[in-house]
Design an enzyme around this catalytic site. Structure first.
Site, PDB file in Angstrom:
ATOM      1  N   ASP A 187       0.304  -2.726   6.515  1.00  0.00           N
ATOM      2  CA  ASP A 187       1.165  -1.519   5.865  1.00  0.00           C
ATOM      3  C   ASP A 187       0.343  -0.405   5.451  1.00  0.00           C
ATOM      4  O   ASP A 187       0.832   0.826   5.637  1.00  0.00           O
ATOM      5  CB  ASP A 187       1.576  -2.134   4.287  1.00  0.00           C
ATOM      6  N   ASN A 201       5.180   5.179  -0.173  1.00  0.00           N
ATOM      7  CA  ASN A 201       5.293   3.929  -1.422  1.00  0.00           C
ATOM      8  C   ASN A 201       5.328   4.699  -2.908  1.00  0.00           C
ATOM      9  O   ASN A 201       6.395   4.305  -3.379  1.00  0.00           O
ATOM     10  CB  ASN A 201       4.037   3.459  -1.524  1.00  0.00           C
TER      11      ASN A 201
HETATM   12  N1  LIG Z   1      -2.151  -3.890  -8.142  1.00  0.00           N
HETATM   13  C1  LIG Z   1      -1.580  -3.597  -7.110  1.00  0.00           C
HETATM   14  O1  LIG Z   1      -0.862  -4.231  -6.480  1.00  0.00           O
HETATM   15  C2  LIG Z   1      -2.269  -2.161  -6.327  1.00  0.00           C
HETATM   16  C3  LIG Z   1      -3.037  -1.405  -6.885  1.00  0.00           C
HETATM   17  C4  LIG Z   1      -3.205  -0.431  -5.849  1.00  0.00           C
HETATM   18  C5  LIG Z   1      -2.691  -0.061  -4.654  1.00  0.00           C
HETATM   19  N2  LIG Z   1      -1.765  -0.934  -4.391  1.00  0.00           N
HETATM   20  C6  LIG Z   1      -0.832  -0.438  -3.330  1.00  0.00           C
HETATM   21  O2  LIG Z   1      -1.612  -0.320  -2.121  1.00  0.00           O
HETATM   22  C7  LIG Z   1      -1.109   0.706  -1.500  1.00  0.00           C
HETATM   23  C8  LIG Z   1      -1.922   1.369  -0.395  1.00  0.00           C
HETATM   24  O3  LIG Z   1      -2.118   0.244   0.579  1.00  0.00           O
HETATM   25  P1  LIG Z   1      -3.315   0.366   1.426  1.00  0.00           P
HETATM   26  O4  LIG Z   1      -3.118  -0.622   2.652  1.00  0.00           O
HETATM   27  O5  LIG Z   1      -3.552   1.687   1.899  1.00  0.00           O
HETATM   28  O6  LIG Z   1      -4.396  -0.213   0.665  1.00  0.00           O
HETATM   29  P2  LIG Z   1      -5.102  -1.448   0.393  1.00  0.00           P
HETATM   30  O7  LIG Z   1      -6.037  -1.812   1.753  1.00  0.00           O
HETATM   31  O8  LIG Z   1      -5.765  -1.476  -0.707  1.00  0.00           O
HETATM   32  O9  LIG Z   1      -3.990  -2.686   0.556  1.00  0.00           O
HETATM   33  C9  LIG Z   1      -3.060  -2.778  -0.654  1.00  0.00           C
HETATM   34  C10 LIG Z   1      -2.139  -4.113  -0.297  1.00  0.00           C
HETATM   35  O10 LIG Z   1      -1.039  -3.475  -0.707  1.00  0.00           O
HETATM   36  C11 LIG Z   1       0.126  -3.878   0.295  1.00  0.00           C
HETATM   37  N3  LIG Z   1       1.198  -2.937   0.812  1.00  0.00           N
HETATM   38  C12 LIG Z   1       0.891  -1.502   0.872  1.00  0.00           C
HETATM   39  N4  LIG Z   1       2.255  -1.093   1.106  1.00  0.00           N
HETATM   40  C13 LIG Z   1       3.191  -2.065   0.688  1.00  0.00           C
HETATM   41  C14 LIG Z   1       4.634  -2.260   0.592  1.00  0.00           C
HETATM   42  N5  LIG Z   1       5.032  -1.300   0.828  1.00  0.00           N
HETATM   43  N6  LIG Z   1       4.943  -3.571   0.274  1.00  0.00           N
HETATM   44  C15 LIG Z   1       4.416  -4.462  -0.013  1.00  0.00           C
HETATM   45  N7  LIG Z   1       3.063  -4.315  -0.091  1.00  0.00           N
HETATM   46  C16 LIG Z   1       2.374  -3.382   0.216  1.00  0.00           C
HETATM   47  C17 LIG Z   1      -0.985  -3.794   1.617  1.00  0.00           C
HETATM   48  O11 LIG Z   1      -0.379  -4.904   2.575  1.00  0.00           O
HETATM   49  C18 LIG Z   1      -2.187  -4.549   1.040  1.00  0.00           C
HETATM   50  O12 LIG Z   1      -2.013  -6.010   1.184  1.00  0.00           O
HETATM   51  C19 LIG Z   1      -0.504   1.755  -2.477  1.00  0.00           C
HETATM   52  O13 LIG Z   1       0.506   2.554  -1.964  1.00  0.00           O
HETATM   53  C20 LIG Z   1      -0.067   0.793  -3.570  1.00  0.00           C
HETATM   54  O14 LIG Z   1       1.287   0.444  -3.541  1.00  0.00           O
HETATM   55  C21 LIG Z   1      -1.406  -2.001  -5.183  1.00  0.00           C
HETATM   56  N1  LIG Z   2      -5.768   5.664  11.509  1.00  0.00           N
HETATM   57  C1  LIG Z   2      -6.379   5.674  10.382  1.00  0.00           C
HETATM   58  N2  LIG Z   2      -7.301   6.172   9.729  1.00  0.00           N
HETATM   59  C2  LIG Z   2      -7.963   6.068   8.731  1.00  0.00           C
HETATM   60  N3  LIG Z   2      -7.355   5.220   7.846  1.00  0.00           N
HETATM   61  C3  LIG Z   2      -6.652   4.251   8.099  1.00  0.00           C
HETATM   62  C4  LIG Z   2      -5.936   4.584   9.293  1.00  0.00           C
HETATM   63  N4  LIG Z   2      -5.104   3.443   9.543  1.00  0.00           N
HETATM   64  C5  LIG Z   2      -5.218   2.744   8.359  1.00  0.00           C
HETATM   65  N5  LIG Z   2      -6.066   3.458   7.481  1.00  0.00           N
HETATM   66  C6  LIG Z   2      -6.429   2.903   6.185  1.00  0.00           C
HETATM   67  O1  LIG Z   2      -7.313   1.720   6.327  1.00  0.00           O
HETATM   68  C7  LIG Z   2      -6.756   0.856   5.011  1.00  0.00           C
HETATM   69  C8  LIG Z   2      -6.398  -0.658   5.684  1.00  0.00           C
HETATM   70  O2  LIG Z   2      -5.344  -0.554   6.593  1.00  0.00           O
HETATM   71  P1  LIG Z   2      -4.055  -1.683   6.783  1.00  0.00           P
HETATM   72  O3  LIG Z   2      -3.632  -1.727   5.442  1.00  0.00           O
HETATM   73  O4  LIG Z   2      -3.400  -1.209   7.807  1.00  0.00           O
HETATM   74  O5  LIG Z   2      -5.083  -2.954   7.088  1.00  0.00           O
HETATM   75  P2  LIG Z   2      -5.221  -4.049   6.369  1.00  0.00           P
HETATM   76  O6  LIG Z   2      -5.635  -3.642   5.049  1.00  0.00           O
HETATM   77  O7  LIG Z   2      -6.057  -4.815   7.027  1.00  0.00           O
HETATM   78  O8  LIG Z   2      -3.776  -4.961   6.073  1.00  0.00           O
HETATM   79  P3  LIG Z   2      -3.073  -5.160   4.973  1.00  0.00           P
HETATM   80  O9  LIG Z   2      -2.545  -3.935   4.272  1.00  0.00           O
HETATM   81  O10 LIG Z   2      -1.448  -5.991   5.448  1.00  0.00           O
HETATM   82  O11 LIG Z   2      -3.599  -5.950   4.120  1.00  0.00           O
HETATM   83  C9  LIG Z   2      -5.806   1.542   4.397  1.00  0.00           C
HETATM   84  O12 LIG Z   2      -6.482   2.092   3.222  1.00  0.00           O
HETATM   85  C10 LIG Z   2      -5.305   2.584   5.446  1.00  0.00           C
HETATM   86  O13 LIG Z   2      -4.967   3.780   4.649  1.00  0.00           O
END
Ligand SMILES: NC(=O)c1ccc[n+]([C@@H]2O[C@H](COP(=O)([O-])OP(=O)(O)OC[C@H]3O[C@@H](n4cnc5c(N)ncnc54)[C@H](O)[C@@H]3O)[C@@H](O)[C@H]2O)c1
Ligand SMILES: Nc1ncnc2c1ncn2[C@@H]1O[C@H](COP(=O)(O)OP(=O)(O)OP(=O)(O)O)[C@@H](O)[C@H]1O
Length: 520
Positions: free
Chosen positions: A284, A363
Site C-alpha cells: 500500500d 489516506n
Molecule cells: N497505528 C497505525 O495503524 C498506523 C500508524 C502510523 C501510520 N499508519 C498508516 O500507515 C500509512 C503509511 O503507510 P506506509 O506503507 O507508507 O507505511 P508503513 O510501511 O509503516 O506501513 C503501514 C501499514 O499500513 C498499511 N496501510 C497503508 N495504507 C493502508 C490502507 N489504505 N488501508 C489499510 N492498510 C493500509 C500498510 O499496508 C502497512 O502494513 C499511513 O497513511 C497510515 O495510515 C498506521
Molecule cells: N518508489 C518509492 N520510493 C521511495 N519510497 C517508497 C517507494 N515505494 C514505496 N516506498 C516507501 O516504502 C515503504 C514501504 O512500502 P510498501 O508499503 O509498499 O511495502 P511494505 O511495507 O513491504 O508493504 P505493506 O505496506 O503491505 O506492509 C513505504 O513507507 C513507502 O512510502
C-alpha cells in the site's frame, strides 16, 4: 480486473429508455394523439367550469408532450452529429497512429497475446460505443512538450485518451446523474443512486507506462526487470522509471538503456501529461508513493501486490502478463479514490497559505503531539461551525480509502473507498463521549492550535513529511479535485470486501454448531 472477470460488464451499455430519462417517443406520440382526441370530442351540455378547466389542462399536457417529442428528436439529431464527429476524430487518430508507429494495431505486441483478449474486447467496445453509451469524462489528450532534453526520443508521445462510464447492477449503464435531488410540485425526490461501478475504456491505445517500485526488495527488482522486458518486447510500450531504478537497471544490463526517466522535480510535475498508466510493485505504501508524485490529475494505477497486507493492491504479481494484457485493451473497472488537499496557515500569515502549495493525501492527514508529552489541544471547525475541541493524542482526517489504515486503528469506521466523505477520528481522546464522525465530502475542515496551547502539534501526510504547527497555526483540509483511479481486480466492492477479509480477517469467528438449544 481479473482475466476471468473481465467480461463482467458485458451488456451494461444498453439503457432502458425510462432509465435514460426519456419516455419512448412512440408511446408519447400515441398519448398525445389520445389527448387530442379527447379534446376534439363535442362538449356535453351542461358542462361546468371544472370540465372546461380540465380540457384546458389536457391541452397544456398535449402541448408539453409535443415539445418533449420535438426536443427528443433534436437531441437525437445532435447526438448523431456528435457521434459522426467522434468517428471522424477516431479515424484520424488511428491513421495518425498507424503512420507514426510500425505496429499494426497502434500498440504492437505479440499477436498471440492480443488474440486472447481481442474478441472479448471488441464485444465490450461495441457495447460501450453503442448508441446508448453514456458520456463520461475526457482527459488530457496530448502530452506537453518533453522538457527533458536528455530523455530518449520515443516513437509516439501522444497520451492515450479514455472514457469513464458508470455501470449499475452489472447489467445496464446509465447517464451519471449530477442532479441527485429533484424538486417538483412540492415533492422532493432523489434520483437513482449515482455511485456505480466505474469503467474506463481506452479511446486510443495506451503507449507509455510508468513503473514505480518499492526500494530494497529483491523480489520487486526481479519482477521489475522481467516486466520491463515483456512490456517492451511484447507490447512495444514506452517505459518510465524513477532515476534510482534507471541506475539499478543499467548496472544490471545495457539492454535497459531504452527505459526513460527524469532529472528533477520539475519533470515530475509534467509526468501526468506523458504517462498513460502507472504500475506499482510493492505494498500500500507504494500506491501512496505513486499518488504523492501526482499533484494534479493522476493516470490510472495498476497496483501489484508485493507487500504484507495490500488493501489497495488487488493484483497478484504471478499473473501480471494476463492482467496487463487485459488492462491495456480495456475496459477496466476502476475505483476512484478521493484525496484530501491540505493547506497549512501560519499564525503570522493569517489568511495566506504557505508558499509550498497544498499537500494531497490518499489516506489521511494526522495532527498529533509528536514527541511532546503534553496533551494536544486542537480546535476544530467544519465550514466555520465549531465542531469540538480535541484533547488527547491528536486527530486523523481521513479519506474513505484511508479508513482501513490509521483511522481504523484509532477506532474509526471502515468505509467503502467509493463513498465520498471525510472521516474525523480522534487519537486517544481523553473523554468518555468522543465518537468518530464522518463528514460530507463538500465541507472544509479547519484544525487550529489555539494561541493558548501549551505545546506544538505535528502534522503528517500519509504518514510522511512531518511539519510543526505552532500555537495559532491552522490546517485547512477539503476534498481535492483530483482522485486517484486504481484498477480493480474484480470490481470496487468485491475488491474492498476481499481486502478486509484477507487483510484483517474481519469478523472471522467459528460458526456456531447446529447441535444445541433452539427456538421451540
Ligand atoms: N497505528 C497505525 O495503524 C498506523 C500508524 C502510523 C501510520 N499508519 C498508516 O500507515 C500509512 C503509511 O503507510 P506506509 O506503507 O507508507 O507505511 P508503513 O510501511 O509503516 O506501513 C503501514 C501499514 O499500513 C498499511 N496501510 C497503508 N495504507 C493502508 C490502507 N489504505 N488501508 C489499510 N492498510 C493500509 C500498510 O499496508 C502497512 O502494513 C499511513 O497513511 C497510515 O495510515 C498506521
Ligand atoms: N518508489 C518509492 N520510493 C521511495 N519510497 C517508497 C517507494 N515505494 C514505496 N516506498 C516507501 O516504502 C515503504 C514501504 O512500502 P510498501 O508499503 O509498499 O511495502 P511494505 O511495507 O513491504 O508493504 P505493506 O505496506 O503491505 O506492509 C513505504 O513507507 C513507502 O512510502
Amino acid at each position: 480486473m481479473s482475466p476471468s472477470n473481465s467480461t463482467s460488464t458485458k451488456g451494461n451499455a444498453s439503457v432502458s429508455p425510462a432509465e435514460n430519462g426519456f419516455i419512448d417517443s412512440f408511446s408519447m406520440l400515441n398519448s398525445e394523439k389520445s389527448v387530442e382526441e379527447i379534446i376534439q370530442q363535442p362538449l356535453l351540455h351542461g358542462i361546468d367550469d371544472h370540465l372546461i378547466e380540465f380540457s384546458e389542462a389536457l391541452r397544456t399536457v398535449a402541448k408539453a408532450l409535443r415539445r418533449v417529442t420535438e426536443g427528443k428528436a433534436s437531441a437525437q439529431a445532435e447526438a448523431a452529429e456528435w457521434k459522426r464527429k467522434y468517428e471522424l476524430e477516431r479515424q484520424r487518430n488511428l491513421q495518425l497512429e498507424q503512420n507514426g508507429g510500425d505496429c499494426t494495431d497502434g500498440r504492437g505486441g505479440n499477436p498471440e497475446d492480443r488474440t486472447v483478449i481481442s474478441d472479448e474486447n471488441s464485444d465490450q467496445c461495441e457495447l460501450c460505443c453503442g448508441k446508448d453509451d453514456i458520456s463520461a469524462q475526457e482527459v488530457l489528450r496530448d502530452g506537453e512538450p518533453d522538457s527533458n532534453p536528455s530523455s530518449v526520443p520515443n516513437k509516439m508521445m501522444r497520451k492515450a485518451s479514455f472514457k469513464l462510464s458508470w455501470y449499475c447492477k452489472g447489467e445496464k449503464c446509465d447517464r451519471h446523474k449530477h442532479d441527485i435531488v429533484s424538486f417538483e410540485k412540492g415533492n422532493i425526490t432523489t434520483a437513482e443512486r449515482s455511485s456505480k461501478q466505474i469503467s474506463l475504456k481506452w479511446e486510443s491505445p495506451p503507449q507509455t507506462v510508468l513503473i514505480l517500485t518499492k526500494p530494497n526488495s529483491t523480489s520487486v527488482r526481479i519482477l521489475c526487470l522481467e516486466m520491463i522486458r515483456w512490456l517492451n518486447e511484447q507490447k512495444k510500450l514506452n517505459i518510465y522509471v524513477e532515476p534510482r531504478v534507471k541506475s539499478e537497471l543499467l548496472t544490471e544490463s545495457s539492454y535497459y538503456s531504452f527505459v526513460q526517466t527524469w532529472q528533477d522535480d520539475k519533470d515530475v510535475l509534467l509526468l501526468h501529461t506523458k504517462v498513460d498508466l502507472v504500475v506499482t510493485l510493492g505494498g500500500d505504501g507504494t500506491v501512496l508513493w505513486a499518488a504523492s508524485m501526482f499533484k494534479g490529475p493522476v493516470p490510472p494505477i495498476v497496483p501489484f501486490s508485493l507487500g504484507s497486507l495490500g488493501f489497495m493492491t488487488p493484483f497478484h504479481s504471478e499473473h501480471y502478463r494476463q492482467y496487463l494484457s487485459s488492462i491495456l485493451c480495456g475496459p477496466i473497472s476502476i475505483t476512484l479514490r478521493h484525496r484530501l488537499q491540505c493547506h497549512i496557515i501560519r499564525d503570522e500569515a493569517k489568511s495566506e497559505y504557505e508558499n509550498e502549495g497544498p499537500m494531497l493525501v490518499l489516506n489521511e492527514v494526522t495532527i498529533d503531539r509528536g514527541i511532546s508529552s503534553f496533551l494536544t489541544n486542537l480546535e476544530c471547525y467544519c465550514d466555520n461551525s465549531f465542531v469540538t475541541c480535541v484533547q488527547g493524542d491528536g486527530l486523523i482526517l481521513s479519506t474513505t480509502s484511508g479508513s482501513t489504515a490509521y483511522s481504523l486503528a484509532a477506532g474509526g469506521s471502515m468505509v467503502h473507498p467509493q463513498v465520498p466523505g471525510i472521516l474525523f477520528t480522534p487519537i486517544c481522546p481523553h473523554s468518555l463521549s468522543f465518537r468518530p464522525l464522518i463528514l460530507p465530502e463538500h465541507v472544509t475542515v479547519r484544525v487550529v492550535v489555539p494561541p493558548s496551547s501549551r505545546c506544538q502539534a505535528w502534522v503528517s501526510f500519509d504518514g510522511k513529511g512531518r511539519k510543526q504547527l505552532g500555537p495559532g497555526d491552522a490546517l485547512v483540509c477539503s476534498m481535492a479535485p483530483w482522485p486517484v483511479p486504481t484498477a480493480c481486480q474484480s470490481d470496487s466492492t468485491t475488491d474492498f470486501l476481499r481486502s478486509i477479509h484477507d487483510g484483517l480477517h474481519w469478523n472471522l469467528r467459528k460458526t456456531q454448531s447446529f447441535d444445541g438449544p433452539r427456538d421451540p
